[in-house]
Write an enzyme that holds these catalytic residues in place. Structure first.
Site, PDB file in Angstrom:
ATOM      1  N   LYS A  22       0.828  -1.204   0.000  1.00 56.81           N
ATOM      2  CA  LYS A  22       0.000   0.000   0.000  1.00 56.81           C
ATOM      3  C   LYS A  22       0.861   1.252   0.000  1.00 56.81           C
ATOM      4  O   LYS A  22       0.673   2.157  -0.818  1.00 56.81           O
ATOM      5  CB  LYS A  22      -0.901  -0.002   1.233  1.00 56.81           C
ATOM      6  CG  LYS A  22      -1.498   1.355   1.619  1.00 56.81           C
ATOM      7  CD  LYS A  22      -2.169   1.270   2.984  1.00 56.81           C
ATOM      8  CE  LYS A  22      -2.697   2.608   3.459  1.00 56.81           C
ATOM      9  NZ  LYS A  22      -1.639   3.543   3.859  1.00 56.81           N
ATOM     10  N   ASN A  23       1.811   1.336   0.933  1.00 57.24           N
ATOM     11  CA  ASN A  23       2.574   2.572   1.108  1.00 57.24           C
ATOM     12  C   ASN A  23       3.597   2.808   0.009  1.00 57.24           C
ATOM     13  O   ASN A  23       4.133   3.915  -0.104  1.00 57.24           O
ATOM     14  CB  ASN A  23       3.255   2.579   2.480  1.00 57.24           C
ATOM     15  CG  ASN A  23       2.263   2.766   3.610  1.00 57.24           C
ATOM     16  OD1 ASN A  23       1.185   3.323   3.413  1.00 57.24           O
ATOM     17  ND2 ASN A  23       2.604   2.278   4.786  1.00 57.24           N
TER      18      ASN A  23
END
Length: 425
Positions: free
Chosen positions: A22-23
């Site tokens: 995600k990041n």
């Protein structure tokens, strides 16, 4: 809004592949606007935050499509350098379009960002850095809207007071197509910052110092089309490590980023967990009651990540003795404490230094609890796995911001867990 129902008592066993990061995905999705062409992102997680970032791309005039977990972006045309207020309020990472749109369009209008309720996260570092790169800033609607413009991004020396991940990434994004050289001092060293640099380099950017606190970006005239495979998600991987530990399980996690989780692995080993690395996989198993940890402090990478604090708190609630956690990144990361207390956890807070002191109990018991943020919600699901009886985690939509399907994944390891209606009890 969905809830998660967990029936505890099952030891997690089996094998599970870790999703894409995600990041890493969020800043790279923003970075696609720097290229006047096509980008292919492989291993991209289908999570709410990614879907929000894609919606913003489409608002800007880009075209996107999915094939499995591969995202195709056509950013040939940007029709507007404005990000809608509605989109920005949904998630903090939308602020990454600040640097990306300044780099591509030399102009951006964007609202002050929203996101998780884990504490104050001002964007002063971002704006101060842009001002040093020949960007003029104007605040509209009583400071709620930011309009930035420039005739040309000019490289400069940027000294960050704190190694902010978002600010580091925004400077990199703005500097990629700038005139001259930008040097970032006290840059964030998180693997996701390095992953953004990897993507930009493959697209033609000139960046040196990856993985260190000193980054140098030499502006180029344009980027080119690229196919890029995202790294696995280290926080999802860490979450599932804690789930296996809390249930005294024995499982293998594949496509596991052990190199990016050293601090978490070291702490879990101190609790008595056995973690064995082989190729890109790990086996984790626990055969006896967990041992306490004298002190954990959350710190910027390579220190213990704040995004793993809630999950580790769940584990230490079950340890045989007293543990101490100090949260030094976000002041509101302890919202899980009252929820864990409902499950029988013994936790004392010392607000003066943001310290939590945990006295381990032999068992947690099921309860109705509420997810206040992404990682806290996942940690409550882990607590439910380790508890006796049924646990309902309300507000589970927050978990979907970062986990493709936490129920699917944990069920694959034998957990009794499912999504259910908010009214379940």
């Amino acid at each position: 809004m969905s809830s998660i129902e967990v029936i505890g008592g099952e030891q997690l066993k089996g094998e599970l592949k870790i999703q894409g990061s995600k990041n890493a995905a969020l800043p790279i999705i923003a970075a696609t606007v720097l290229n006047k062409g096509a980008t292919i992102l492989k291993n991209c997680p289908k999570i709410l935050d990614v879907l929000h970032m894609i919606k913003i791309l489409e608002e800007l005039g880009c075209k996107t499509k999915w094939e499995g977990n591969t995202l195709f972006v056509d950013s040939s045309v940007i029709t507007s350098p404005s990000v809608s207020e509605e989109s920005v309020r949904k998630m903090r990472s939308s602020i990454l379009y600040l640097g990306a749109l300044l780099g591509r369009c030399h102009e951006v209008t964007i609202a002050y960002p929203g996101g998780c309720s884990i504490g104050k996260r001002p964007i002063d570092y971002h704006l101060n850095a842009m001002a040093k790169m020949n960007v003029t800033e104007e605040f509209l609607k009583e400071g709620e809207i930011i309009h930035c413009s420039t005739n040309e991004i000019i490289g400069n020396d940027i000294f960050l007071e704190f190694p902010s991940v978002g600010a580091t990434q925004n400077v990199i994004l703005a500097a990629a197509l700038s005139k001259g050289i930008t040097r970032i001092f006290n840059a964030a060293r998180e693997p996701e910052v390095t992953e953004l640099c990897n993507y930009l380099q493959e697209a033609g950017a000139k960046i040196s110092g990856k993985g260190t606190a000193y980054l140098q970006v030499e502006g180029v005239k344009e980027l080119h089309d690229v196919t890029f495979t995202l790294m696995p998600d280290r926080i999802v991987a860490g979450t599932y490590l804690t789930a296996i530990a809390a249930t005294y399980g024995d499982a293998i996690l594949t496509d596991f980023p052990a190199w990016a989780l050293d601090s978490v692995i070291r702490v879990l080993k101190k609790t008595g967990c056995r973690i064995e690395n082989f190729e890109n996989n790990v086996r984790v198993y626990c055969k006896k009651r967990l041992q306490p940890i004298e002190l954990i402090k959350t710190q910027p990478y390579p220190g213990f990540p704040t995004d793993m604090q809630s999950q580790m708190m769940t584990v230490l609630c079950l340890a045989d003795g007293e543990s101490t956690i100090m949260e030094e990144i976000f002041e509101s990361r302890y919202q899980n404490v009252k929820e864990l207390r409902k499950m029988g956890a013994k936790i004392r807070l010392e607000a003066s230094d943001n310290k939590a002191i945990l006295t381990g109990v032999k068992k947690l018991h099921g309860a109705v609890v509420t997810s206040h943020d992404l990682r806290g919600g996942a940690a409550l699901a882990v607590a439910g796995l380790a508890a006796e009886g049924k646990t309902i985690v309300q507000g589970a939509t927050s978990i979907e911001r970062g986990y493709e399907d936490i129920c699917r994944d944990l069920s694959a390891l034998g957990a009794n867990i499912r999504y259910c209606s908010e009214n379940a009890s």
